[in-house]
Design an enzyme around this catalytic site. Structure first.
Site, PDB file in Angstrom:
ATOM      1  N   PHE A 146       0.941  -1.184   0.088  1.00  0.00           N
ATOM      2  CA  PHE A 146       0.067  -0.151  -0.047  1.00  0.00           C
ATOM      3  C   PHE A 146       0.943   1.417   0.025  1.00  0.00           C
ATOM      4  CE2 PHE A 146      -1.966   3.619   1.925  1.00  0.00           C
ATOM      5  CZ  PHE A 146      -3.499   3.621   0.913  1.00  0.00           C
ATOM      6  N   ASP A 233       9.284   2.997   2.010  1.00  0.00           N
ATOM      7  CA  ASP A 233       8.095   3.819   2.379  1.00  0.00           C
ATOM      8  C   ASP A 233       7.797   3.770   3.960  1.00  0.00           C
ATOM      9  OD1 ASP A 233       5.766   4.872   2.777  1.00  0.00           O
ATOM     10  OD2 ASP A 233       4.747   3.955   1.192  1.00  0.00           O
ATOM     11  N   LYS A 274       2.625  11.209   7.378  1.00  0.00           N
ATOM     12  CA  LYS A 274       1.606  10.965   8.592  1.00  0.00           C
ATOM     13  C   LYS A 274       2.444  11.502   9.750  1.00  0.00           C
ATOM     14  CE  LYS A 274      -1.169   7.313   6.712  1.00  0.00           C
ATOM     15  NZ  LYS A 274      -0.775   6.214   5.886  1.00  0.00           N
TER      16      LYS A 274
HETATM   17  C1  PLP Z   1      -0.902   6.220   4.361  1.00  0.00           C
HETATM   18  C2  PLP Z   1       0.007   5.246   3.441  1.00  0.00           C
HETATM   19  C3  PLP Z   1       0.512   6.009   2.044  1.00  0.00           C
HETATM   20  C4  PLP Z   1      -0.376   7.365   1.883  1.00  0.00           C
HETATM   21  O1  PLP Z   1      -0.507   8.368   2.402  1.00  0.00           O
HETATM   22  P1  PLP Z   1      -1.587   9.546   1.959  1.00  0.00           P
HETATM   23  O2  PLP Z   1      -0.846  10.762   3.219  1.00  0.00           O
HETATM   24  O3  PLP Z   1      -2.708   8.868   2.351  1.00  0.00           O
HETATM   25  O4  PLP Z   1      -1.375   9.774   0.835  1.00  0.00           O
HETATM   26  C5  PLP Z   1       1.730   5.706   1.505  1.00  0.00           C
HETATM   27  N1  PLP Z   1       2.288   4.689   2.097  1.00  0.00           N
HETATM   28  C6  PLP Z   1       1.835   4.063   3.296  1.00  0.00           C
HETATM   29  C7  PLP Z   1       2.848   2.914   3.799  1.00  0.00           C
HETATM   30  C8  PLP Z   1       1.057   4.590   3.943  1.00  0.00           C
HETATM   31  O5  PLP Z   1       0.784   3.921   5.191  1.00  0.00           O
END
Ligand code: PLP
Length: 426
Positions: A146, A233, A274
């Site tokens: 994701f 990520d 985040k």
């Molecule tokens: C939340 C998340 C995203 C996307 O972030 P948004 O601010 O919702 O666009 C990408 N990668 C990971 C691992 C995430 O948890």
């Protein structure tokens, strides 16, 4: 709850249903206040937040230092665009690069934007530094990933719901099984056109899948060997969530910011979002060293709001809170306690089969099919018992409270969870 208040909550939910696109399926609870590990609904009922806005609110709701920095900057200067300099961005860039140990940062707003930035950066590096022929670059990604919701990112998702009827898809991605060094090596051996490997150190959305302890380290070594960028990520796993500053640092035993692990699996490109703002404001960032970041020249990438003065001030405060309040150590200690307590219960449970995770990013697996409503119903019961969590994939419930929680609160939460699960035992 009075009848009038009940109507209010229902009325607010009805507004979203009628006027908002149905792109989410929220748990029916309407919140209007948050402080630390708690949120309150519009009827004044208090809950433990066990989702933390998908780990954006690691520092706790409405942290006074973060909100203070935001208010001060909001009253001074909010946005200049990058057409001009502002006095907050440079200091933030110095701060964040030193904090995470990189030469340079590229600030954006949302997580998906930061992932897009990393992909563009990786491709450009591949053509201009590695020397891959134009349009030939491939980036390896993992099954079950994701990384956000943009057109390119959903192009390499396995989630049919996220993908279907959003094509045509962006090319240039190769999918391999997660947590398989063999699969990674096989692809790296098979092609000279690999530019990067994009990976989550723990797959959060997929259901908190924790790979082998040495997966990150070995993946990084392979990437080095094949001159391929290792792109982490850490939007969900980073910034103390898993009991280390970054989850690529693994289960290290160092006391402070994983310094011993600085060379353990340092990403070539690090993606953050985040909790970079403590949930106060959308702030994301891509970090890399000069040899990579310098391929980006004026006009080649940007965002009107990226690197705005509020974001810069908020992010510095949010990262300072992580150190000042020992959130790394707290997440590690409470995570161990949480899993040991739940494991004790699960031994005799027929409804919960497994708890897994690292630090305070955990999940339990419910003993029912992926299509069943059981996990959702458990979350409704948790809500009634004063704790908010949400299923990730069908039968998996993620547990990720703010990292400012204390031990008494955590034990209180464990008893709410156990009490609730008992209601569902067969
Ligand atoms: C939340 C998340 C995203 C996307 O972030 P948004 O601010 O919702 O666009 C990408 N990668 C990971 C691992 C995430 O948890």
């Amino acid at each position: 709850m009075s009848v009038l208040e009940k109507i209010n909550a229902e009325a607010i939910i009805a507004l979203e249903n009628k006027y908002g696109a149905h792109n989410y399926h929220p748990l029916p609870v309407v919140l209007n206040r948050g402080e630390g590990v708690y949120v309150w609904d519009i009827d004044g009922k208090k809950y433990y937040d066990f989702l933390s806005a998908y780990s954006a609110v690691n520092q706790g709701h409405c942290h006074p230092k973060i909100v203070g920095a935001m208010m001060k900057q909001a009253q001074t200067l909010t946005l200049t665009s990058r057409a001009f300099y502002n006095d907050q961005l440079g200091p933030f860039e110095e701060f964040v690069t030193q904090y995470f140990g990189f030469d340079k940062v590229l600030p954006m707003n949302t997580g998906a934007e930061a992932v897009e930035t990393a992909l563009k950066l990786c491709r450009k590096w591949a053509y201009e530094v590695k020397g891959i022929a134009e349009h030939e670059a491939q980036i390896i990604v993992c099954d079950g990933n994701f990384h956000g919701r943009t057109t390119t990112i959903i192009s390499f998702s396995n989630d049919e719901n996220a993908r279907k009827n959003f094509g045509p898809y962006t090319e240039g991605f190769i999918k391999i099984p997660y947590d398989s060094i063999e699969a990674l090596e096989k692809v790296l051996q098979s092609s000279h056109n690999i530019a990067g490997f994009l990976v989550e150190p723990i797959q959060g959305e997929a259901g908190v899948f924790t790979p082998a302890d040495d997966y990150m380290m070995r993946a990084k070594e392979l990437c080095n060997q094949y001159n391929v960028l290792f792109i982490a990520d850490e939007i969900q796993t980073g910034i103390a969530r898993t009991g280390s500053l970054l989850a690529v640092c693994g289960e290290c035993s160092c006391e402070n910011k994983c310094e011993k692990q600085a060379t353990y699996a340092t990403p070539d490109i690090l993606i953050l979002g985040k909790a970079l703002s403590g949930g106060a404001y959308p702030v994301s960032a891509v970090l890399a060293n000069d040899s990579i970041m310098n391929v980006i020249k004026p006009g080649q990438h940007g965002s009107t709001f990226g690197g705005n003065p509020i974001a810069a001030a908020v992010a510095i405060a949010a990262l300072e809170v992580v150190n000042e309040e020992n959130l790394i150590q707290n997440a590690r200690a409470l995570g161990l306690l949480f899993r040991s307590k739940l494991n004790e219960y699960i031994k005799t449970s027929s409804i919960a089969t497994l708890v897994r995770g690292r630090g305070l990013l955990n999940a339990i697996v419910i003993n029912d099919s992926e299509e069943s409503e059981t996990a959702w119903n458990i979350c409704l019961a948790l809500r009634d018992n004063g704790l908010l969590a949400k299923p990730t994939h069908g039968n998996i419930i993620r547990f990720a409270p703010p990292l400012v929680m204390n031990e008494d609160q955590l034990l209180d939460c464990v008893s709410i969870i156990v009490k609730t699960l008992k209601q569902f035992e067969k």
